[in-house]
Scaffold this active site. Structure first.
Site, PDB file in Angstrom:
ATOM      1  N   GLU A 257      -3.234   8.626 -10.977  1.00  0.00           N
ATOM      2  CA  GLU A 257      -2.272   7.505 -11.560  1.00  0.00           C
ATOM      3  C   GLU A 257      -2.906   7.924 -13.174  1.00  0.00           C
ATOM      4  O   GLU A 257      -3.861   8.437 -13.951  1.00  0.00           O
ATOM      5  CB  GLU A 257      -3.484   6.477 -10.934  1.00  0.00           C
ATOM      6  CG  GLU A 257      -4.082   5.891  -9.630  1.00  0.00           C
ATOM      7  CD  GLU A 257      -4.504   5.007  -9.553  1.00  0.00           C
ATOM      8  OE1 GLU A 257      -4.831   4.615 -10.072  1.00  0.00           O
ATOM      9  OE2 GLU A 257      -5.564   4.978  -8.413  1.00  0.00           O
TER      10      GLU A 257
ATOM     11  N   ASP B 199     -13.173   8.627  -6.771  1.00  0.00           N
ATOM     12  CA  ASP B 199     -12.812   7.882  -7.511  1.00  0.00           C
ATOM     13  C   ASP B 199     -13.106   7.396  -8.358  1.00  0.00           C
ATOM     14  O   ASP B 199     -14.104   7.347  -9.289  1.00  0.00           O
ATOM     15  CB  ASP B 199     -13.025   6.344  -6.751  1.00  0.00           C
ATOM     16  CG  ASP B 199     -12.124   5.209  -6.944  1.00  0.00           C
ATOM     17  OD1 ASP B 199     -11.815   5.135  -7.805  1.00  0.00           O
ATOM     18  OD2 ASP B 199     -12.587   3.872  -6.253  1.00  0.00           O
TER      19      ASP B 199
ATOM     20  N   HIS C 224       0.095   3.816 -10.703  1.00  0.00           N
ATOM     21  CA  HIS C 224      -0.700   4.061  -9.452  1.00  0.00           C
ATOM     22  C   HIS C 224      -0.145   4.981  -8.580  1.00  0.00           C
ATOM     23  O   HIS C 224       0.230   4.391  -7.212  1.00  0.00           O
ATOM     24  CB  HIS C 224      -1.368   2.591  -8.471  1.00  0.00           C
ATOM     25  CG  HIS C 224      -2.733   2.500  -7.749  1.00  0.00           C
ATOM     26  ND1 HIS C 224      -2.981   3.121  -6.605  1.00  0.00           N
ATOM     27  CD2 HIS C 224      -3.600   1.943  -8.098  1.00  0.00           C
ATOM     28  CE1 HIS C 224      -3.303   3.786  -6.125  1.00  0.00           C
ATOM     29  NE2 HIS C 224      -4.839   2.583  -6.504  1.00  0.00           N
TER      30      HIS C 224
ATOM     31  N   ARG D  68       1.990  -6.480  -9.984  1.00  0.00           N
ATOM     32  CA  ARG D  68       2.100  -6.076  -8.814  1.00  0.00           C
ATOM     33  C   ARG D  68       2.385  -6.919  -7.292  1.00  0.00           C
ATOM     34  O   ARG D  68       2.970  -6.120  -6.243  1.00  0.00           O
ATOM     35  CB  ARG D  68       1.182  -5.130  -8.277  1.00  0.00           C
ATOM     36  CG  ARG D  68      -0.480  -5.352  -7.645  1.00  0.00           C
ATOM     37  CD  ARG D  68      -1.045  -3.933  -6.944  1.00  0.00           C
ATOM     38  NE  ARG D  68      -2.438  -4.582  -6.745  1.00  0.00           N
ATOM     39  CZ  ARG D  68      -3.124  -4.222  -6.421  1.00  0.00           C
ATOM     40  NH1 ARG D  68      -2.609  -2.849  -5.639  1.00  0.00           N
ATOM     41  NH2 ARG D  68      -4.337  -4.700  -6.141  1.00  0.00           N
TER      42      ARG D  68
ATOM     43  N   ARG E 286       0.652  -1.385   0.214  1.00  0.00           N
ATOM     44  CA  ARG E 286      -0.029  -0.469  -0.069  1.00  0.00           C
ATOM     45  C   ARG E 286       1.186   1.224  -0.010  1.00  0.00           C
ATOM     46  O   ARG E 286       1.558   1.519   0.949  1.00  0.00           O
ATOM     47  CB  ARG E 286      -0.816   0.041   1.439  1.00  0.00           C
ATOM     48  CG  ARG E 286      -1.776   1.272   1.114  1.00  0.00           C
ATOM     49  CD  ARG E 286      -2.929   1.270   0.490  1.00  0.00           C
ATOM     50  NE  ARG E 286      -3.558   0.176   0.749  1.00  0.00           N
ATOM     51  CZ  ARG E 286      -4.552  -0.258  -0.842  1.00  0.00           C
ATOM     52  NH1 ARG E 286      -4.822  -0.047  -1.835  1.00  0.00           N
ATOM     53  NH2 ARG E 286      -5.450  -1.380   0.117  1.00  0.00           N
TER      54      ARG E 286
END
Ligand code: BG6
Length: 299
Positions: free
Chosen positions: A273, A214, A170, A98, A72
């Site tokens: 991002e 978002d 990201h 990832r 994170r």
């Protein structure tokens, strides 16, 4: 992977290779333009600080450093799908790049004004083909030079069939305070609101934050800026090969629901991002490649 072989091959002044938190292998590059650390697990940029020592990226105090879980903060590489898998929600969110171990291909600390770089590779394996059936090669170059931190992800189709990917670099940026932060450059751009069934809306004015946000901005411009970095300065985000920009802050309730994210950490971070997401998927034909790039700098 044999760490001592990598150290023998690449380690020199300005370049250190070792085990980081959780025993994950990390490459640290330092030169006259700043410092960057990259985890080979996930090709994950963990930190970037300028020559003056100002941090640009954010990493959660609650981040988990375990193989099979994403980290994170920093810059996760989302690939070959962005967000949840469209047909199978059991597949890992934001794809598998990832959560895979990448190979260290090359590293230079930067003996001249051009700066230095770390280059990583991921190719298809039995494990990736079980999740996504295509042969591919990803080359990820993390360069630290006079212009700032440049991240370049090259997707090469190694098979006989075209494939389509959605993807994102990201980036999690560190803020002085979310209340005072804004994103510039997206005024008048349409976005898909991930909190409202992907309904299409138009950005009016600067993006400001007083609740969860978002959004996938589609056909987004190649330059955006964040006002309110930790240093108080403006961050410039300049992309290439990217049609979408995702802006995300989880705010209070979602922060509380995430086990690897502190309850109040939403105040000190923001994701902007560099992506090809939603309708902006990229089709890569056999033997063709696509490059997604972002250049980050403090102004
Ligand atoms: C963002 C998405 O890119 O990533 C959000 O737009 C998501 O919907 C966020 O919550 C974090 O995703 P993850 O899988 O790292 O928790």
């Amino acid at each position: 992977m044999d760490l001592s072989l990598l150290q023998e091959r690449f380690q020199k002044e300005g370049l250190a290779i070792g085990l980081g938190t959780g025993g994950l292998p990390v490459v640290a590059l330092r030169n006259e333009f700043g410092a960057v650390t990259v985890s080979l697990y996930g090709a994950h940029v963990l930190s970037y600080t300028t020559a003056a020592g100002e941090p640009v990226l954010w990493l959660s105090d609650k981040a988990v450093f375990e193989r099979s879980k994403p980290i994170r903060g920093g810059v996760p590489v989302c690939w070959p799908w962005f967000g949840a898998h469209q047909q199978d929600s059991e597949k890992p969110a934001h794809g598998f790049a990832r959560i895979c171990e990448w190979e260290l291909l090359d590293a230079h600390s930067g003996e001249n004004a051009e700066g230095g770089w770390i280059e990583l590779r991921l190719v298809d394996s039995q494990q990736t083909r079980a999740l996504w059936p295509y042969p591919f090669e990803l080359i990820y170059r993390v360069s630290l030079g006079r212009d700032g931190l440049r991240l370049t992800l090259r997707t090469q189709n190694k098979g006989a069939e075209a494939f389509s990917v959605t993807t994102a670099l990201h980036s999690y940026f560190g803020l002085a305070s979310i209340d005072a932060a804004s994103v510039l450059g997206l005024e008048g751009v349409d976005y898909l609101d991930q909190l409202d069934d992907l309904s299409r809306k138009t950005q009016e004015g600067l993006v400001k934050f007083d609740r969860e946000v978002d959004r996938i901005y589609v056909n987004a411009p190649s330059k955006t800026w964040i006002d309110g970095a930790i240093s108080g300065r403006r961050i410039e985000i300049q992309s290439q090969g990217s049609r979408s920009t995702v802006v995300w802050n989880p705010w209070i309730d979602k922060a509380k629901r995430m086990s690897d994210f502190g309850d109040t950490e939403y105040k000190e971070m923001l994701c902007v991002e560099t992506a090809n997401a939603g309708p902006d998927a990229i089709v890569v034909s056999p033997d063709q490649a696509h490059e997604l790039e972002v250049l980050l700098k403090l102004l």
